[in-house]
Design a protein around this motif. Sequence first.
Motif, PDB file in Angstrom:
ATOM      1  N   ALA A 120       0.979  -1.049  -0.122  1.00  0.00           N
ATOM      2  CA  ALA A 120       0.005   0.017  -0.084  1.00  0.00           C
ATOM      3  C   ALA A 120       0.932   1.107   0.038  1.00  0.00           C
ATOM      4  O   ALA A 120       1.876   1.378   1.024  1.00  0.00           O
ATOM      5  CB  ALA A 120      -0.891  -0.070   1.053  1.00  0.00           C
ATOM      6  N   VAL A 163       1.177   4.819   1.191  1.00  0.00           N
ATOM      7  CA  VAL A 163       0.805   5.279   2.187  1.00  0.00           C
ATOM      8  C   VAL A 163       1.257   6.915   2.291  1.00  0.00           C
ATOM      9  O   VAL A 163       2.410   6.850   2.131  1.00  0.00           O
ATOM     10  CB  VAL A 163       0.717   4.899   3.562  1.00  0.00           C
ATOM     11  N   SER A 197      -5.518   7.043   1.757  1.00  0.00           N
ATOM     12  CA  SER A 197      -4.447   6.043   1.461  1.00  0.00           C
ATOM     13  C   SER A 197      -4.976   4.905   2.574  1.00  0.00           C
ATOM     14  O   SER A 197      -4.922   3.615   2.284  1.00  0.00           O
ATOM     15  CB  SER A 197      -3.089   6.283   1.683  1.00  0.00           C
ATOM     16  N   CYS A 198      -5.224   5.267   3.808  1.00  0.00           N
ATOM     17  CA  CYS A 198      -5.709   4.540   4.776  1.00  0.00           C
ATOM     18  C   CYS A 198      -6.974   3.690   4.529  1.00  0.00           C
ATOM     19  O   CYS A 198      -7.034   2.418   4.516  1.00  0.00           O
ATOM     20  CB  CYS A 198      -5.752   5.231   6.119  1.00  0.00           C
ATOM     21  N   MET A 234      -6.656   1.242   1.758  1.00  0.00           N
ATOM     22  CA  MET A 234      -6.033  -0.073   2.432  1.00  0.00           C
ATOM     23  C   MET A 234      -7.493  -1.041   2.926  1.00  0.00           C
ATOM     24  O   MET A 234      -7.347  -2.132   2.680  1.00  0.00           O
ATOM     25  CB  MET A 234      -5.123  -0.124   3.502  1.00  0.00           C
ATOM     26  N   CYS A 246      -9.182  -2.642   0.371  1.00  0.00           N
ATOM     27  CA  CYS A 246      -8.414  -3.921  -0.173  1.00  0.00           C
ATOM     28  C   CYS A 246      -8.826  -4.860   0.560  1.00  0.00           C
ATOM     29  O   CYS A 246      -8.951  -6.205   0.236  1.00  0.00           O
ATOM     30  CB  CYS A 246      -7.024  -3.597  -0.197  1.00  0.00           C
ATOM     31  N   ILE A 298      -2.747  -6.977   2.826  1.00  0.00           N
ATOM     32  CA  ILE A 298      -1.807  -6.225   3.100  1.00  0.00           C
ATOM     33  C   ILE A 298      -0.493  -6.601   3.587  1.00  0.00           C
ATOM     34  O   ILE A 298      -0.497  -7.059   4.827  1.00  0.00           O
ATOM     35  CB  ILE A 298      -2.354  -4.636   3.681  1.00  0.00           C
ATOM     36  N   LEU A 337       3.668  -1.785   3.576  1.00  0.00           N
ATOM     37  CA  LEU A 337       3.392  -0.432   3.354  1.00  0.00           C
ATOM     38  C   LEU A 337       4.774   0.304   2.675  1.00  0.00           C
ATOM     39  O   LEU A 337       5.742  -0.089   2.801  1.00  0.00           O
ATOM     40  CB  LEU A 337       3.159   0.504   4.568  1.00  0.00           C
ATOM     41  N   HIS A 339       0.299  -0.559  12.453  1.00  0.00           N
ATOM     42  CA  HIS A 339      -0.026  -1.630  11.217  1.00  0.00           C
ATOM     43  C   HIS A 339       0.267  -2.770  11.641  1.00  0.00           C
ATOM     44  O   HIS A 339      -0.478  -3.769  11.283  1.00  0.00           O
ATOM     45  CB  HIS A 339       0.350  -1.081   9.798  1.00  0.00           C
ATOM     46  N   SER A 341      -1.447  -0.531  -3.967  1.00  0.00           N
ATOM     47  CA  SER A 341      -2.935   0.085  -3.382  1.00  0.00           C
ATOM     48  C   SER A 341      -2.483   1.684  -3.458  1.00  0.00           C
ATOM     49  O   SER A 341      -1.472   1.976  -2.877  1.00  0.00           O
ATOM     50  CB  SER A 341      -3.687  -0.369  -2.070  1.00  0.00           C
ATOM     51  N   LEU A 396      -7.719   0.079  10.570  1.00  0.00           N
ATOM     52  CA  LEU A 396      -6.376  -0.728  10.060  1.00  0.00           C
ATOM     53  C   LEU A 396      -5.340  -0.698  11.191  1.00  0.00           C
ATOM     54  O   LEU A 396      -4.279  -1.485  11.163  1.00  0.00           O
ATOM     55  CB  LEU A 396      -5.817   0.065   8.855  1.00  0.00           C
TER      56      LEU A 396
END
Length: 738
Positions: free
Chosen positions: A5, A7, A13-14, A17, A20, A27, A30, A64, A119, A209
């Motif tokens: 991803a 980010v 962007s979060c 994810m 996704c 994921i 990052l 994360h 992503s 997330l």
Amino acid sequence: MKVVALVSGGKDSCYAMMKCIQYGHQIVALANLMPADDSVDELDSYMYQTVSWAPNNCELCRVHGIAIVQKTDTWIHKASRFMRHQKLSYRMTPGDEVEDMYILLNEVKRQIPSVTAVSSGAIASDYQRLRVESVCSRLGLVSLAYLWKQDQSLLLQEMVAAMGLEPGKHLGKEIAFLDPYLHKLKESYGINVCGEGGEYETLTLDCPLFVNARIVLDEFQVVLHSADSIAPVGVLHPLAFHLEYKAGSASLSGSRETENSIQEKTGLVFEVQGECPQNSEAMCLPVAEVTDSVEVTDNRLNISRRKKDNAFSICCWLQETQKTSAGLLDDLRVVLKQIESKLVRYGFDWGHVLYIHLYISDMNEFVVANETYVKFITHEKCPCGVPSRSTIELPLLEVGLGKAYIEVLVANDQSKRVLHVQSISCWAPSCIGPYSQATLHKEVLQMAGQLGLDPPTMTLCNGGPTVELEQALQNSEAVAKCFNCSISTSAIYFVVYCSTYVASSERLKIQEKLDAFLKQMRVWHFEERSMSKVLDPIFLFVLASNLPKSALVEIKPILYVTDDSETVSEIVQDLSCMKAPLHWGFQHADWHESCFQKCVVHEKICAVILSITCEIAARICSESLDASQSKDCQTSQADGGMGRLSRFCIYLLNKIIVENNFSWEDVTNLRLYFPTSLSMPMVTLSAIFSSAFDELAVMNPRMKIDGDSIFNLVPVLGAGRSATMDDIITCELFAQKS
């Protein structure tokens, strides 16, 4: 798929994810581009957001619970390196800021070879989406952009479950708090409520997330970047923060971890060093070149070309014999090479091609066909965009053809506008290969064949042909909206391909569903936009042996798109009193009107679908002929009546185009669909229609043929103006004024 991803630390962007994960992806890492100096906030890049790049990437890794790969931006404070390639569609350019992303993701692939997708949080920016897609294409990765083209007001509500913004008042506030104010600013000034116009950026401190911890800002500073009285610019710069660990925290994979084990994850931060190479040609995946010499005997090769000043079509098919039989790969290579040679001979190349119809004999060999196709049609050869395409399986071998048959629509200029979205999103199905969702040229929008694919999963909808059809129509509408039009108001005609796997009892339901869907959408447009008049589209149904992904239905809309919305509402059918000359002794009769549908855009476009059913064929052949037609009568008897039918089709088409103030020189393409049940070799049928056109040219001095056929014969299992698809001959004609 296993996903890395991109980010920034912001909301988009979060949330991308989270989407996704919702659609079943994993994921695994990052990736971000961080400022070289975290005391300076860079605001001028068109590609990268750095004001909320995350307070500390070790902490980002902890919250994360997965690895992060980061790179120091070589473009920070080097304005000359920002946008060396300034066109919308990106091509690899040494020194451009996009090359930093390439280096970053290339390192991700090296560190984590299992990664297959990327992503990103792009919502409305073609500039950013196209650059991410370009990098992904070079690295063999799939772009995932689940926020793309989504309603921004709804997105904002989901993410929080500009003029008018003041740094001192609004910086540091939660989006949930600002939600009503942002929508008020949208009404007053037209801002993008999600900040896609650069109105604001965000910093995500907590979301689902963040399974291990949330970020807590202890101290921050509001820095006034620009004190402009109308549109001031300010930045919130974090000075101190800490992590607040969550009870019972778990990684994305679902395993529970202690705070100590979370802290050990600081070693999972990988930093990418180095400048962007000045010459990075070696970084690109090699483009396959066609080096094989392609040879074919003249008696196997058949090419037709519909000549026209503005646009024309080229069709190529092979006559098959046992001695010269070859596989699909060889046949397709021959056909593509011959079309390419023909284009060069006329002073064109693949970049001038608007649309490609790819007909193959076996859909099980689609992968082989596509591998050959991409060796000829590439992004490098089509700088203005790759052509749109539809692919279906047809009974080519049953009528004595080779295993590949191609028709291309060519423009005499490169003024086309192409929509080519390669990212998988919730918007519409992606076109990962070298073909586009739609191509607009001279007010005519040619859409690629649309299947009933669920866009975010790229899988066919369950529920049968009508469910697939509805999804395909929704996908088509999403594409049409990108050109500020609708399939319900701007469609000239629809070609509906039905798979032979659709039961005959279900085919009429497809037609009913199509009518109901368009009617319902048209009512909505009337209510929302107060439109009083729209185009009345016509329909062609084709029964195909098989479709891509074993789909049951595929649709191909053709739309009229104008920049002036008032013009669309004033389109009328041209009822010219110009009288067409009589040919072959045919006399006008009221029942002729039942043989065709037409859609005419005054002085611009004439589209006709003409069908000859068994009943009409019997009527045509039973009509008495005068003495002057005795020779034609003998010809008709010799070829089983097909000669008579071919002349009637041409007579009626000629009558329609002349009475609507068009000519044969305006015809862009003419397809003649015939079912294999006729048990007539294609070469025989081609000779019959060619003879009829030759006779018309003799009787009509204004008509010029110049040696090449002006029609394309297409063998099908069935075709017609209705979903019964039981016509003997179906003609699809499209004419456009230059």
